[in-house]
Each structure stands twice: as structure tokens, then as C-alpha cells.
Design a protein around this motif. Sequence first.
Motif, PDB file in Angstrom:
ATOM      1  N   ARG A 115       1.034  -1.234   0.192  1.00 21.25           N
ATOM      2  CA  ARG A 115      -0.254   0.135  -0.277  1.00 21.25           C
ATOM      3  C   ARG A 115       0.595   1.567   0.059  1.00 21.25           C
ATOM      4  O   ARG A 115       1.864   1.497   0.210  1.00 21.25           O
ATOM      5  CB  ARG A 115      -0.951  -0.094   1.422  1.00 21.25           C
ATOM      6  N   LEU A 244     -15.062   4.278  -5.248  1.00 19.96           N
ATOM      7  CA  LEU A 244     -13.921   3.383  -5.069  1.00 19.96           C
ATOM      8  C   LEU A 244     -14.666   1.248  -5.597  1.00 19.96           C
ATOM      9  O   LEU A 244     -14.447   0.649  -6.171  1.00 19.96           O
ATOM     10  CB  LEU A 244     -13.745   2.599  -3.267  1.00 19.96           C
ATOM     11  N   LEU A 249     -11.645  -0.931  -6.806  1.00 19.95           N
ATOM     12  CA  LEU A 249     -10.920  -0.801  -5.919  1.00 19.95           C
ATOM     13  C   LEU A 249     -10.625  -1.457  -4.469  1.00 19.95           C
ATOM     14  O   LEU A 249     -11.565  -1.272  -3.575  1.00 19.95           O
ATOM     15  CB  LEU A 249     -10.682   0.670  -5.650  1.00 19.95           C
ATOM     16  N   HIS A 251      -8.159  -2.476  -2.488  1.00 19.48           N
ATOM     17  CA  HIS A 251      -7.293  -2.008  -1.726  1.00 19.48           C
ATOM     18  C   HIS A 251      -7.182  -1.027  -1.846  1.00 19.48           C
ATOM     19  O   HIS A 251      -6.481   0.073  -1.403  1.00 19.48           O
ATOM     20  CB  HIS A 251      -5.839  -2.633  -2.537  1.00 19.48           C
ATOM     21  N   THR A 252      -7.937   0.310  -2.267  1.00 18.93           N
ATOM     22  CA  THR A 252      -8.293   0.976  -2.070  1.00 18.93           C
ATOM     23  C   THR A 252      -8.624   2.118  -1.082  1.00 18.93           C
ATOM     24  O   THR A 252      -9.572   1.656  -1.134  1.00 18.93           O
ATOM     25  CB  THR A 252      -8.289   2.232  -3.193  1.00 18.93           C
ATOM     26  N   SER A 296      -3.610   4.049  -1.872  1.00 19.54           N
ATOM     27  CA  SER A 296      -3.952   2.245  -2.591  1.00 19.54           C
ATOM     28  C   SER A 296      -2.816   1.605  -2.718  1.00 19.54           C
ATOM     29  O   SER A 296      -1.424   2.372  -1.504  1.00 19.54           O
ATOM     30  CB  SER A 296      -4.104   3.855  -3.779  1.00 19.54           C
ATOM     31  N   ASP A 300      -5.021  -1.745  -7.853  1.00 17.35           N
ATOM     32  CA  ASP A 300      -5.665  -0.570  -8.114  1.00 17.35           C
ATOM     33  C   ASP A 300      -5.553   0.628  -8.924  1.00 17.35           C
ATOM     34  O   ASP A 300      -6.448   1.294  -9.123  1.00 17.35           O
ATOM     35  CB  ASP A 300      -6.219   0.374  -6.646  1.00 17.35           C
ATOM     36  N   LEU A 301      -4.738   0.471  -8.562  1.00 16.45           N
ATOM     37  CA  LEU A 301      -4.193   2.117  -9.479  1.00 16.45           C
ATOM     38  C   LEU A 301      -3.713   2.275 -10.883  1.00 16.45           C
ATOM     39  O   LEU A 301      -4.159   3.082 -11.735  1.00 16.45           O
ATOM     40  CB  LEU A 301      -2.451   3.175  -8.959  1.00 16.45           C
ATOM     41  N   TRP A 304      -7.812   2.129 -11.518  1.00 13.93           N
ATOM     42  CA  TRP A 304      -8.193   3.578 -11.719  1.00 13.93           C
ATOM     43  C   TRP A 304      -7.535   4.604 -12.713  1.00 13.93           C
ATOM     44  O   TRP A 304      -8.346   5.630 -13.105  1.00 13.93           O
ATOM     45  CB  TRP A 304      -7.459   4.273 -10.496  1.00 13.93           C
TER      46      TRP A 304
END
Length: 413
Positions: A115, A244, A249, A251-252, A296, A300-301, A304
Motif C-alpha cells: 500500500r 471505490l 478498487l 485495496h484503496t 492505494s 488498484d491504481l 483507476w
Amino acid sequence: MRSTHIRLRRACVATAAAALLIAPAVAGPAHGAPAQGSFAPAAPSPSPSPDGDTEFKQLTPAVAAQLDAAILQVLREAHVPGVTVGLWAPGKGSYVRNFGVSDKATGAPMQSDFRIRIGSETKTFTVTALLQLVDQGKIGLDDPIGKYIAGVPNGDRITLRQLAGMRSGLFNYSEDNDFIKAFEANPNKPFTPQQLLGYSFDHPVQFAPGEKWEYSNTNLILLGLVVEKITGRPLNEVIGRDVLQPAGLRHTLFPIGAEFPVPHAQGYTDQSASGKIVNATNWDPTWAWAAGAIISDLQDLRSWARTLATGTLLTPATQAERLKTTSVGIPGAGYGLGIFNVQGWIGHNGSLPGYETLTVYLPEAQATMVVLLNTDVQHDGQEPSTLFGEAITSIVSPDHVYPGHKPTAPNPG
């Protein structure tokens, strides 16, 4: 007083001069830790790709070796402890690598499942929540902020659109000397949105609404309060449920204090008073709130970046408004509504004590780039995330080098 090290960085389009094109170096271990990660070249195509190799190069072993070398050179020259880099492009392959260390005390390596505090990339989530309310007909982009929040200087004239586009003229609270003193005295001190606005409103407005572009974290604090007022829910809950979750997402998160789920790297910053490098991992990010508090991770990024650039969570009309950019004084670069476009790369960067991130998407090649660092210490006046972004894109997308040009106007703000 040197405030750059406790300030949410401006978007890179405002601060980064692309003066350093990193030349490849011989790949090897950095800070005692070798490069780790995965590399998945795409299968050879019998005919040239329709978008051409100049848009985004095939991630062949030779290109991967170039990337390894260039990233290692930036890491060494900028004295970055550790960095994780991810590149993905349909038909071109993928590249995920970890370089350097996550903990300077133990020498533990960086890992791609860590993270990270994403700093100003938080703005992309806050503005998305705001634009969803526009789509629902609950607010209008050209509504004055004074319609929702009392006591804002020029509140009857500054619109939500101007706040999201960094054209309000409101003073940036994170550059206020009293705020800086309070933060430096106790980096674990929690702040409320109202306290942050107080630091800003003690200053006169910098210019008339819409007159020019100037990055200010104050704008996002106000937009976060608008989202809370209209929804009747805390901002962290709104973003969690309305942004989210539908974006997938997992893990954000938007922390409400200094919580920081494991695993994560240790984050290093330089104190403005002494210049010494210190560990800022567990500093309280409430001072950044709607402008920079979100946490995040790499995957996830990656997701995103595409969601943000293509407008999956918004109507096409609202996404089109979001992507209308204002010049920031660098050829090929502009800022929209909580988002930038730099040489075709759409997204945002982030920086706060201990960490920097860069998450961007190149629509022409459907390519994604994510860069995660465990330091925010500048190198020769430049953000290290920008140096990595430039070194990487010089290799894989030479027609779209990020950021690509030196500023042609004074650095705004």
C-alpha cells in the motif's frame, strides 16, 4: 521558511522542468536490493500494429533491459530508496518491477503488493465524487461555492468548476506559515477541514476567479465539504461507496486518521528545519484530507488510471467537461477538473511527506503507467516521480514524453 517538504506537491505540470533526460546505464543492484518483479512480453505480431511502434513500444526483453537501466540510474542519481514501476499496454506486453529498498534500516526490498499514500492523486477521487453529484442533478459546475459553504472569500463568484480546475484565486493553506509551524511542531497532529480553511482565509485572494491557473489545496477542501453537505455523509464514506466500490478498487481507502494498512514501505522525507532525512510513514494525513489523504496500491491504481481517463463512472458529457484543460505554462500540458493531460498522458501525480506517486493513462495506446516511490525528497528542484516518468516514457512512448518540456512561464504559485 522552507515549506516544500510538508506541502502537498503541486501537480507536476506546474513544477517539473523536463531538463533531465536519463540516459540508460548498466543494470544492476541498487541500495543493496536487485530489481524484482515480472516482465511479460506480448507475442510477436505477424504484421505491424495499427497504432505504430512510435506510440508505445513493444515491451520486448530489450526494451525491458533499457527500462531497468534507466530506472536504476534515476534511483541512484536522485537518491531514492525504492520505487515500483508498472507498465501495461494491450498487445504490447507488461512490465512490473521493484527497485531498491522499502526500509533503509533493514534493507527489505520493495514489493509490488505494498500500500502507499497517494497524496494529490486523492484529488481525482474527490472530484469524481463531486462530478457524480453533477450527473445526478444535485449540483451544477457553475454554482458559486457560496451557495453551499458560507464565509469563503469571493464565495459569490468562485464556481465549483473553478475550484476543481485550480482557477479560484484562493490562497493555498499548506503554504501558510502558521500551518507549517503547527505541522512541523507535531506531524501527528490531526487537523479539521475548518482549521485548514482558516489558514487560507487569513490571506487575501490571489486573483479574480477564473483569471488564471494556480494550484491550491484549499480548493479541494471546499469541494470535499460540498460533497459532504449534499450527500449528508462523511467524505470517506461517499468516496468508499460511490467511487471505490463501483470502480472495483478493493485495496484503496480514505483513512480518517493515521491508519496505514500493511504491507507498506517506510516513507522518507527531509525536515525543512534541519534538512535531515526522517521517517514520515505514520504521520497523520488529515492535514491533506480531500486533497491528499487516500491510500492505494499498484493494481488498484492501474485500474483507476483507465477508469479516470475514460470516464467510466461519469456520463460522457460530464467527462468531456472534466477533460477540458487550462494551460499551465508548459507546451502540451494542461489541467482539467482534478486531472491533467501532459503530452497525451491523462491522470495525476501525488506527493506528501514520505511518498510520491504517478498514475497516468495514454488513450492512443490504451497504455497505463504507475510509479510508486517511498520518498518525496526533490532532486535538483524536481520531483523524483517526474524524473522516473520522463525516463520511462522517453523509452516506451517517445512521441509522448512525460512531461516533455521545460516551463515557458514562471512556476505558478
